[in-house]
Design a protein around this motif. Structure first.
Motif, PDB file in Angstrom:
ATOM      1  N   ALA A   1     -23.377  -3.353 -12.872  1.00  0.00           N
ATOM      2  CA  ALA A   1     -23.029  -2.132 -12.147  1.00  0.00           C
ATOM      3  C   ALA A   1     -24.002  -1.916 -10.995  1.00  0.00           C
ATOM      4  O   ALA A   1     -25.182  -2.207 -11.097  1.00  0.00           O
ATOM      5  CB  ALA A   1     -23.056  -0.935 -13.084  1.00  0.00           C
TER       6      ALA A   1
ATOM      7  N   TRP B   1     -17.013   1.063 -14.369  1.00  0.00           N
ATOM      8  CA  TRP B   1     -18.385   0.963 -13.854  1.00  0.00           C
ATOM      9  C   TRP B   1     -19.373   1.441 -14.914  1.00  0.00           C
ATOM     10  O   TRP B   1     -20.419   0.822 -15.143  1.00  0.00           O
ATOM     11  CB  TRP B   1     -18.513   1.805 -12.582  1.00  0.00           C
TER      12      TRP B   1
ATOM     13  N   ILE C   1     -19.326  -2.944  -8.393  1.00  0.00           N
ATOM     14  CA  ILE C   1     -19.619  -3.941  -9.414  1.00  0.00           C
ATOM     15  C   ILE C   1     -20.022  -5.219  -8.710  1.00  0.00           C
ATOM     16  O   ILE C   1     -19.281  -5.745  -7.877  1.00  0.00           O
ATOM     17  CB  ILE C   1     -18.401  -4.177 -10.324  1.00  0.00           C
TER      18      ILE C   1
END
Length: 1117
Positions: free
Chosen positions: A1093, A944, A1103
């Motif tokens: 993200a 992430w 995501i």
């Protein structure tokens, strides 16, 4: 665990009742034509009425709308397909009203707009009246005596409660012996149970059962429409990733004992808990997690006791395992018969009590809804000026968990820690961006949501360190320093092997022994050796660190090691199970120093047959620490012995009298034998689900900058093969000597229904699959792999699919399955017994097995000494030297008076009783799963963070599932599966061709009108489903659609829209060409996507994925 059945399942609803319910639903549907804002601003009595309507429908609605992809976190393995049952507007309204009534942030099913502050609450009085009103929203839990009686009579079932992370209103309970999960649908039916609780359920009558989503009829229909209902609705956790697929990855070393096991649920949340990682669901989605019994068999009270804080002592009989065999069918058999008769039906039920609370109640991570609280407080102040004493005396603030499987919670403001309450009173809005630690205190019948207590703050949700701390807290990882009492159990440095040990152990210090580990490994617990005997026979040795010599039973070090249970591996660090003095020094098989070990030698011929073996305590001295890269170079013939030095050029240092020629020859011989053993193992029915492993690349500061897929090589397989053999040998020896008190590891057969669905999926796409056994499944996948050798991405996806039906491998005490030895089997390995023996520095279960092996050796020595004395007196024939540990087990010796006495005395010295061993097994299962969850969550966190840095990442994805509302895609670059929703999109025309399972997306030139009967529902902007650029922008140097005014990264329900420039957009190697409207999408086709993200300071990490598309129509906008 014995399941138990429902009482009479033949009770039918009458026609009058159905008509009455339909009338009520029509009336309720008409009453919901108003927007939520006006509904919320109604009177307290009206809201109270709506609340009761919520619960009227909560337990009866079988289908719920799916949340947005941004409302749940992503998982790392793809699901096979999407089968969509479009939820009615009525169903959506019910869920939305539930969220509004709970005072929580509400996210629309079609677009995650947040209703905050004044929009979601009329007044403090209204809100607190709803939350704390004394109306009982839940039915009382049954008493223990009533539960015991009903379990004995077969009216109820005991099961593990698992929640669908995509739709929290759906939960699943797996009954032992029943191949289909029981659906627990709606808040009322769940009756205050949360993820991981051990519950007792009552199954509904057959007439109330839901329609099975993704039933065989749907999959095998003439149209081939595998997309007709929502398989992902049920997908709870994707950590059902088989350990055979991704491996353990501990310290970078892929150990075979973990490679051959399925782990539960890696959760669908980036900051989750879990997956493996895994699992309640229907259609082709995994239900492994819900099938695990005993994974949380012991609670975890503040990381210091295996005993559960919330355990309620019940002693129900094991359903379906009656000791009396008669013609009367058991309740489980009756339920199975009903499922066979009605295969398209899914059983439903309701929770009647919670007999063991989940450890998740003690470890909640989330965000306080500060903005909503402050807004409500202002409204309350205004109303107090108009109407005195309207506000409730108790003030609550809502807490939203980062785990989508947990409910919203209310926190009493006066119970907040002083420093948090002070910030709240000062109106500090940054408090909403702080991750907090909390626990669920209680959930009464009168409260619609549980009451929680906040304990402390981790820090900003968008930073790595607070997230790591939260991950450890969620999984109850004991991460503090080792106590002085524990450290005092170890000898001081410098330490040498005691003389007494040198006398009592076999001295192997003159044998060429070496380790093969990752270059960064510091805890070396296994080493190898090989000697060439005559007639093509080789003596192979596996030498495992004798950790049990230092960790003695019932010492403080033993207790702390048991509490930790396993080492926990993060991406950049490790939380060890044992102090570094032991794990990296005294116990580690470091080169050039004397170390204590348990050694197993096998005499193996060129056919891979074990002709003889020896097991015993030894003293060894490793001559070299090889890395996997060193070993692979030797195997590939790239290692130049002549030019090798003793220090530089990445060449490890040699110790003792051995030269590089000795090491090279040994590695080459071991590699040849390992290949023979591997081939033999697969010929005997073993299964390997091998796919690429995602590796994140970090810079010198520990910041991720890229990712890659890694394949295992021969050096990895070399080590794996001999560790598997050692584990099998330890299991065979200990289970024969102590058949009622051995710690073993079993892997049940896969979920039959899901396996059949996978088989049907392959058949639809022209791939032949035989699932009749683990061996046949392996052979089929090998053949498919050969067919798809030019499409490795698709093959990796299929291997991932094959892991979905696999259940979790678990530790167990052999006495728990006495008389059911067939259930001891390990499905993937195709062996009758298996255990963990080769990693005692990082797994407590291995230490227990070492002790059991030590007891067997001591008993063997004790028995032989007594028989030797008797032999001298009675001139008996020569004795067998290895009656308990050799290839041929002397059963007569073990069952003799002398044998039983020797085994009993040795066991009392080394190992716990059966009851304690069963608790150790259950607790080890829980901690092993928690460790895997931490590692997976850590990896996802860094993934992430990588995408957050890149802001937009362009790559290609494979379409795994397709339907009229959303598609499921698999991004090989990150080995993740995401969803893209395209329903209710402004300016987007969606055409779903059901017959061919084809989707056509195009920009619409006409104004979209609101759907009749759905006022208040607004369409979403096209930027949320697609990053749309025009050919002109591409020509002008904006290849990523980031021209000024349209460079938007949509982060859905968490952080709104963030602007980026074209420099922030990164592609996956080379140029990623956008698709073109109109876009035609078919199953398994490739589509360009833009990843970004989501979350951080304002929500769970996620995501997001959008289509990357180009169109000339964008120039006219």
């Amino acid at each position: 665990m014995r399941g138990v059945v429902v009482a009479q399942s033949h009770v039918e609803r009458t026609e009058d009742v159905d008509k009455d319910k339909k009338k009520k639903r029509r009336s309720n549907r008409r009453s919901k034509q108003n927007s939520f804002v006006s509904a919320v601003s109604s009177s307290v009595n009206e809201l109270h009425e709506e609340k009761s309507e919520i619960f009227r429908f909560a337990g009866t609605s079988n289908e719920q709308a799916l949340p947005r992809a941004s409302n749940v976190a992503f998982n790392s393995l793809p699901t096979m397909h999407i089968i969509e049952h479009g939820a009615s507007h009525e169903d959506r309204s019910v869920h939305e009203q539930q969220l509004v009534a709970s005072g929580a942030k509400m996210f629309s099913r079609s677009f995650p707009d947040t209703i905050t502050g004044e929009e979601s609450t009329e007044s403090c009085a209204t809100k607190y009246f709803l939350l704390y009103h004394q109306r009982k929203y839940f039915t009382p839990h049954w008493s223990p005596s009533a539960i015991n009686e009903a379990l004995e009579k077969g009216y109820l079932f005991k099961a593990l409660f698992r929640v669908n992370a995509h739709n929290r209103l759906e939960a699943y309970c797996k009954i032992d012996g029943v191949h289909t999960d029981v659906l627990i649908n709606g808040v009322a039916a769940q009756n205050r149970a949360i993820e991981g609780d051990i519950v007792v359920i009552k199954v509904d009558p057959l007439s109330s059962w839901a329609k099975m989503k993704g039933s065989a009829g749907n999959i095998n229909s003439s149209a081939g429409n595998i997309n007709s209902s929502a398989a992902l609705d049920d997908y709870n956790s994707s950590s059902e990733v088989s350990e055979t697929v991704v491996g353990d990855g501990c310290k970078g070393k892929i150990k075979p004992d973990t490679l051959y096991e399925c782990v539960d649920d890696r959760n669908d949340s980036l900051s989750s808990d879990g997956g493996i990682f895994y699992e309640g669901g229907s259609s082709f989605v995994a239900t492994v997690g819900s099938e695990v019994v005993g994974c949380f068999a012991s609670g975890f009270d503040n990381c210091c006791s295996p005993a559960g804080r919330y355990s309620l002592e019940l002693d129900p009989p094991q359903a379906g395992c009656s000791s009396e065999h008669n013609s009367v069918a058991s309740p489980v058999e009756k339920l199975c018969a009903m499922l066979s008769t009605f295969p398209s039906k899914r059983p439903t039920g309701r929770v009647v009590t919670i007999i063991q609370m989940s450890p998740r109640r003690e470890a909640v991570v989330g965000f306080l809804n500060v903005k909503q609280y402050l807004s409500s407080r202002e409204v309350c102040k205004k109303e107090n000026k108009k109407k005195k004493n309207l506000c409730a005396n108790q003030e609550y603030i809502m807490l939203t968990s980062t785990d989508p499987r947990l409910p919203k919670m209310m926190v009493l403001v006066t119970d907040l820690p002083d420093f948090i309450r002070k910030r709240l009173e000062e109106g500090d809005m940054t408090l909403e961006m702080e991750l907090v630690a909390a626990r669920i205190d209680h959930w009464e019948e009168e409260n619609y949501v549980p009451q929680a207590r906040v304990m402390h703050i981790f820090g900003r949700g968008g930073e790595i360190e607070p997230r790591i701390a939260a991950i450890l807290f969620e999984n109850a990882i004991f991460s503090s320093e080792f106590s002085c009492e524990s450290l005092s159990c170890l000898p001081c440095l410098p330490w040498e092997v005691p003389v007494q040990e040198l006398k009592s152990r076999r001295d192997l210090r003159n044998l060429c022994i070496f380790t093969i580990d990752p270059s960064t490994a510091t805890d070396l617990d296994d080493a190898l050796s090989v000697e060439r005997l005559s007639n093509g026979i080789f003596r192979v040795g596996v030498h495992i660190a004798d950790v049990s010599y230092f960790v003695l039973p019932d010492t403080e070090l033993d207790r702390e090691a048991q509490i930790r249970s396993t080492s926990v591996y993060l991406l950049r660090s490790k939380i060890p199970m044992l102090p570094s003095l032991l794990s990296e020094n005294l116990g580690s098989l470091n080169p050039g120093v004397d170390r204590l070990a348990f050694s197993i030698f096998w005499d193996i011929n060129l056919a891979g047959e074990v002709l003889d073996r020896w097991i015993g305590r030894t003293v060894i001295r490793s001559c070299c620490k090889l890395s996997y890269e060193n070993a692979q170079d030797i195997i590939d013939g790239l290692f130049d012995v002549g030019s090798s030095t003793t220090s530089g050029d990445g060449c490890p240092q040699l110790h003792g009298d051995f030269g590089w020629s000795d090491i090279v020859v040994s590695v080459q011989i071991l590699n040849g034998i390992s290949k023979i053993l591997k081939e033999k193992r697969f010929n005997e029915g073993a299964l390997r689900l091998e796919s690429s492993k995602l590796v994140l690349l970090l810079d010198e500061y520990g910041t991720p900058y890229d990712s890659m897929l890694s394949e295992r090589k021969d050096a990895n397989f070399l080590v794996e093969e001999f560790m598997l053999l050692a584990n099998r040998t330890a299991a065979e020896v200990t289970s024969r000597a102590y058949p009622d008190n051995a710690l073993l590891r079993r892997h049940p057969e896969p979920n039959l229904r899901k396996l059949r669905e996978f088989e049907a999926f392959c058949s639809k796409h022209g791939l032949k699959l035989d699932t009749s056994s683990s061996g046949q499944l392996h052979q089929s996948l090998e053949q498919i792999g050969e067919m798809l050798k030019n499409d490795t991405e698709l093959f990796n996806i299929l291997v991932s699919f094959a892991s979905k039906p696999m259940q979790l491998a678990t530790y167990f005490c052999s006495s728990n399955l006495k008389g059911s030895e067939n259930d001891w089997r390990h499905y993937a390995l195709a062996v009758p017994v298996y255990t963990h023996f080769t990693s005692p520095l990082r797994r407590y279960a291995d230490i227990v097995v070492h002790r059991k092996l030590a007891a067997t050796l001591d008993a063997e020595e004790m028995y032989l000494k007594r028989k030797h004395t008797s032999q001298k007196l009675n001139s008996v024939k020569e004795l067998t030297t290895q009656c308990f540990t050799g290839i041929c087990f002397d059963k007569d010796a073990a069952e003799s008076i002398e044998g039983r006495e020797a085994l009993s005395v040795a066991a009392s010295k080394h190992t716990p009783c059966t009851e304690v061993l069963a608790d150790v097994a259950a607790y080890s299962n829980e901690r092993k799963l928690a460790s895997r969850n931490v590692k997976d969550a850590s990896d996802r966190l860094y993934m992430w963070f990588l995408l957050k840095k890149k802001e937009i990442f362009l790559t290609e994805a494979r379409v795994l599932g397709l339907g009229p509302r959303f598609m499921s895609i698999y991004v090989q670059k990150f080995a993740i599966e995401r969803r893209i929703y395209y329903d209710e999109i402004e300016d987007l025309k969606v055409e779903w061709l059901d017959i061919t399972s084809t989707l056509v997306l195009n920009l619409s030139t006409q104004k979209r009108f609101q759907r009749r009967g759905s006022p208040g529902k607004s369409s979403r902007a096209i930027e949320e489903v697609a990053l749309v650029t025009s050919p002109l922008e591409l020509a002008l140097g904006f290849p990523d659609g980031c021209a000024e005014g349209r460079a938007e990264v949509v982060v859905g329900a968490t952080s709104g829209v963030a602007s980026v420039d074209s420099k922030a957009t990164v592609s996956d190697g080379g140029e990623i060409e956008p698709a073109v409207f109109p876009l035609t999408v078919r199953l398994l086709s490739k589509v360009p996507v833009a990843l970004h993200a989501i979350g951080g300071d304002d929500g769970a990490l996620d995501i997001g994925a959008r289509l990357y598309v180009s169109s000339y129509l964008m120039m006219m906008r």
